[in-house]
Design a protein around this motif. Structure first.
Motif, mmCIF file in Angstrom:
data_model
loop_
_atom_site.group_PDB
_atom_site.id
_atom_site.type_symbol
_atom_site.label_atom_id
_atom_site.label_comp_id
_atom_site.label_asym_id
_atom_site.label_seq_id
_atom_site.Cartn_x
_atom_site.Cartn_y
_atom_site.Cartn_z
ATOM 1 N N SER A 97 0.777 -1.236 0.000
ATOM 2 C CA SER A 97 0.000 0.000 0.000
ATOM 3 C C SER A 97 0.818 1.302 0.000
ATOM 4 O O SER A 97 0.271 2.380 0.211
ATOM 5 N N LYS B 74 3.568 1.304 -4.891
ATOM 6 C CA LYS B 74 4.448 0.729 -5.930
ATOM 7 C C LYS B 74 3.706 0.577 -7.265
ATOM 8 O O LYS B 74 4.192 1.003 -8.305
ATOM 9 N N THR B 75 2.530 -0.037 -7.196
ATOM 10 C CA THR B 75 1.781 -0.301 -8.427
ATOM 11 C C THR B 75 1.367 1.007 -9.104
ATOM 12 O O THR B 75 1.448 1.134 -10.329
ATOM 13 N N ASN B 76 0.968 1.987 -8.301
ATOM 14 C CA ASN B 76 0.537 3.256 -8.905
ATOM 15 C C ASN B 76 1.688 4.064 -9.493
ATOM 16 O O ASN B 76 1.491 4.803 -10.460
ATOM 17 N N ASP C 54 -4.895 4.915 -9.857
ATOM 18 C CA ASP C 54 -6.021 4.099 -9.410
ATOM 19 C C ASP C 54 -6.274 4.371 -7.935
ATOM 20 O O ASP C 54 -5.415 4.134 -7.097
ATOM 21 N N ASP D 250 1.983 14.117 -1.836
ATOM 22 C CA ASP D 250 0.803 15.001 -1.868
ATOM 23 C C ASP D 250 0.069 15.042 -0.526
ATOM 24 O O ASP D 250 -0.701 15.959 -0.261
HETATM 25 P P1 GDP Z 1 1.226 -0.995 -3.504
HETATM 26 O O1 GDP Z 1 0.606 -2.001 -2.584
HETATM 27 O O2 GDP Z 1 2.552 -0.536 -2.958
HETATM 28 O O3 GDP Z 1 1.321 -1.447 -4.915
HETATM 29 O O4 GDP Z 1 0.296 0.305 -3.465
HETATM 30 P P2 GDP Z 1 -0.788 0.817 -4.538
HETATM 31 O O5 GDP Z 1 -0.101 1.419 -5.726
HETATM 32 O O6 GDP Z 1 -1.755 -0.255 -4.811
HETATM 33 O O7 GDP Z 1 -1.462 1.998 -3.706
HETATM 34 C C1 GDP Z 1 -2.037 1.767 -2.450
HETATM 35 C C2 GDP Z 1 -3.053 2.849 -2.145
HETATM 36 O O8 GDP Z 1 -2.388 4.102 -2.005
HETATM 37 C C3 GDP Z 1 -4.113 3.031 -3.224
HETATM 38 O O9 GDP Z 1 -5.347 3.336 -2.593
HETATM 39 C C4 GDP Z 1 -3.610 4.218 -4.019
HETATM 40 O O10 GDP Z 1 -4.686 4.931 -4.606
HETATM 41 C C5 GDP Z 1 -2.899 5.032 -2.953
HETATM 42 N N1 GDP Z 1 -1.754 5.786 -3.498
HETATM 43 C C6 GDP Z 1 -0.754 5.326 -4.278
HETATM 44 N N2 GDP Z 1 0.099 6.313 -4.608
HETATM 45 C C7 GDP Z 1 -0.371 7.433 -4.000
HETATM 46 C C8 GDP Z 1 0.072 8.800 -3.946
HETATM 47 O O11 GDP Z 1 1.081 9.205 -4.528
HETATM 48 N N3 GDP Z 1 -0.684 9.651 -3.165
HETATM 49 C C9 GDP Z 1 -1.799 9.257 -2.522
HETATM 50 N N4 GDP Z 1 -2.462 10.165 -1.804
HETATM 51 N N5 GDP Z 1 -2.254 7.992 -2.561
HETATM 52 C C10 GDP Z 1 -1.548 7.097 -3.281
#
Ligand code: GDP
Ligand code: MG
Length: 175
Positions: free
Chosen positions: A19, A22-24, A35, A126
């Motif tokens: 969370s 990474k994916t975003n 997303d 942000d």
């Molecule tokens: P991962 O588990 O590391 O791949 O994380 P995700 O990319 O799935 O993101 C986890 C959550 O954090 C999601 O609800 C995203 O919308 C949110 N998120 C990811 N990047 C950002 C960011 O730069 N800013 C904010 N505010 N939320 C983010």
């Protein structure tokens, strides 16, 4: 017929707690999308993109997106072993994810020793009001270990291109 030389290929693995974004970060880079719903990566996802680096040379980046979930953690070491760059991501609004980068650093060192480029990324810049890790702390940690450091926001489209530019520059030894 002209002989096309194969593009230089580099594997880049993304690790860090679940969370942290990474994916975003990868979505933003690949598709300029974000997303807001959280969909945990199942196992390992793979993306590949050819990019124009400095001086018009093309290189191909293969991006490996890992899942923080315990069930899939056992898969991660082999992807780290295979990658020349490890991107260790934390969430600036989640102090624990920053502290846990130490574990991720150990994991990367265990597989690759010092033969790896490590980029420390503080994502979600942000979230100004929720910030729990100062930019100076990320900077200091990167300096201590000799890593590249950058803060990003996949949501606000902040520093995503510069992140990948730094990776390519380091990979091509042009720092
Ligand atoms: P991962 O588990 O590391 O791949 O994380 P995700 O990319 O799935 O993101 C986890 C959550 O954090 C999601 O609800 C995203 O919308 C949110 N998120 C990811 N990047 C950002 C960011 O730069 N800013 C904010 N505010 N939320 C983010
Ligand atoms: Mg993910």
């Amino acid at each position: 017929m002209a002989v096309v030389s194969p593009l230089p290929k580099f594997k880049v693995v993304f690790v860090g707690d679940k969370s942290v974004g990474k994916t975003n970060i990868i979505y933003r880079f690949m598709y300029d999308k974000f997303d807001t719903t959280y969909q945990p990566t199942i196992g390992i996802d793979f993306w590949s993109r050819t990019i124009l680096s400095v001086e018009d040379t093309q290189i191909r980046l293969q991006l490996w997106d890992t899942a923080g979930h315990e069930r899939f953690r056992c898969l991660i070491p082999s992807y780290i072993r295979d990658s020349s760059t490890a991107v260790i991501v934390y969430d600036v609004a989640n102090r624990q994810s920053f502290l846990n980068t130490t574990k991720w650093i150990e994991e990367v060192r265990k597989e690759r020793g010092s033969d790896v480029i490590i980029v420390l990324v503080g994502n979600k810049s942000d979230l100004v009001d929720k910030r729990e890790v100062a930019v100076e702390e990320g900077d200091a940690k990167a300096l201590e270990f000799g890593f590249i450091f950058i803060e990003t926001s996949a949501k606000a489209r902040f520093n995503i291109k510069p992140l990948f530019r730094k990776i390519v520059t380091a990979l091509l030894g042009m720092e």
